[in-house]
Design an enzyme around this catalytic site. Sequence first.
Site: not given
Ligand code: DON
Length: 575
Positions: A111, A384, A402-404, A426, A455-456, A476
């Site tokens: 991360r 993501t 992810t790039l967010n 985030d 993060s999720s 997502g």
């Molecule tokens: O880490 C996270 O929870 C977010 N940055 C994830 C971002 C993501 O899934 C982008 N799509 N919506």
Amino acid sequence: MTQTNPIFHRLYRVLFLALISSYSFLHYACKTNPEAAPTGVVHNNAMVVSARIEASRIGMEVLKKGGNAFDAMIATEIALAAAYPFAGNLGGGGFMVYRMADGQTGTLDYREKAPLAAHRDMYLDSLGNPDPKLSRIGATAVGVPGTIAGIFAVHEKFGSLPMEELLAPTIALCEQGVVVTEKQAARLENYRDQILEVNGDSTVFSNSCKPGDTLRYAALAQTLRRISEGGRDEFYMGETAQVLSQFMKKRGGYITMEDLAQYEAVWRDPVTFQYRDLNVISMGPPSSGGITMQQILKMMEPYDVSDMGHHSAAGIQLFTEAARRAYADRNYYLGDPDFVEIPVSEITDPDYLQERMENYNPLKDTPSETISKGEIAMYESSETTHYSIVDQFGNAISATTTLNGAYGSKLYVQELGFFLNNEMDDFSAKPGEPNMFGLIGAEANSIAPGKRMLSSMTPTIVEKDGELWLVVGTPGGSTIITAVTQTILNVYEYGLSMQQAVEAPRFHHQWLPDMIIFEPEGFPESLKDSLITRGYIINQDRTPIIGKVDAIRVLKDGRLEAGADVRGDDAASGF
Ligand code: DON
């Protein structure tokens, strides 16, 4: 209302909970659903499922020539940077969960981190209000990238082929080019103005492109070649680091050579829990995915979920009420474990979770607390990307990277050939204020130098009868946790095949905003009406899709079934 003696009330409750638990244990401890016939791509030995066929193929080829799942993970992760620049990355980060053929499990946290110059109030304006632009667009939004550290950490511990061999296919792909799909052309068109605004018109993404066009990435090929020769240090201390830190300085970002030199990926214990006869292995903090999924599933466990029926009002209501309570805990308690004390055992304690569901009323919604302020932005959130791998030796990898946001901060380092993340969003820029996913954060997720943002992402592996059974994950944003949980339930409780489970329409609740978000397609009006009658607010405008799940199921005869999400260009490759 008559007042009952509190002692009796407590005794009654303890008895009631004990009864529910033992009843549920006896009745629902094991599902004996017959195995659903596969409807997705099936292979005998190995499988890679990712957002683009080019990346899945590159991972599969690595397996075919004798590499293991970890080699394939490295090759696939990097291939996505070229094949799926929307989310695949060198300028972002992610999480990986693995299960070896002998049952050993673990996770890697690659991360992003807050730069050393970051501070708690860095995104607040002069009035003390968050300025979302600063944490979402351009150089100020960028966290220290973790992906290259991640692949080298994996390689050092588990890799069996030389790194050059794992990077070479992506270097070739960059040179020969990637054909633009219809969905990709639409996405690029959607974000082109923002990309132009941030970068001017000199990047490979400035020109409008149509399906069938080929995009070539010469600068990315060059960067990968240097990394191939110079290793991890090339990215974090070498020429790439120099170019990146100078670029950040010029663009008003915070990341310095020192930030890059200090970055480390971290091996962490997985979150592991039982749901009936399944053993679920998922990502722990700084991802909220594993713990929140554990809370949701454990709150549902006392009920006969499969009897309620797939996408029945009762089933959706139960899931929603569990998710509402779990996200409320998520937003308050969870953050980077290297910085905050997380009461993990308390919030996953079975008695605590039963108590959380005490006021659950199957006839009516339980309203969330009122949001103190602000409308929540509505937009599609699947930027993501997740990939799942099972190799011919029985090792499994579940990785989400992810790039967010879509194309991250939109800031593209032309000289290096990749986008930079906007993961700093985030963090909770100000306790009580929503981030881009409408998540209301608290102190545990406030900004600090060197801290990882919550993060999720929920890369997950599920064992059944002690054997590898499912590998699953999705993009997502905040909807990741519910999408992964629903996919597991779809197979386990509702007897769907892997592909059907991935394709099934999805819904989401995250405590605040207090609404059930439905994908607009696939749920009958009568179902929504009956939830409205029970007091729920239904929202179908927030997002056209929830997640893009890429998963693998191990069938009883040992074959592998892919679940590749039709919401994207996702595709499986195997042998
Ligand atoms: O880490 C996270 O929870 C977010 N940055 C994830 C971002 C993501 O899934 C982008 N799509 N919506």
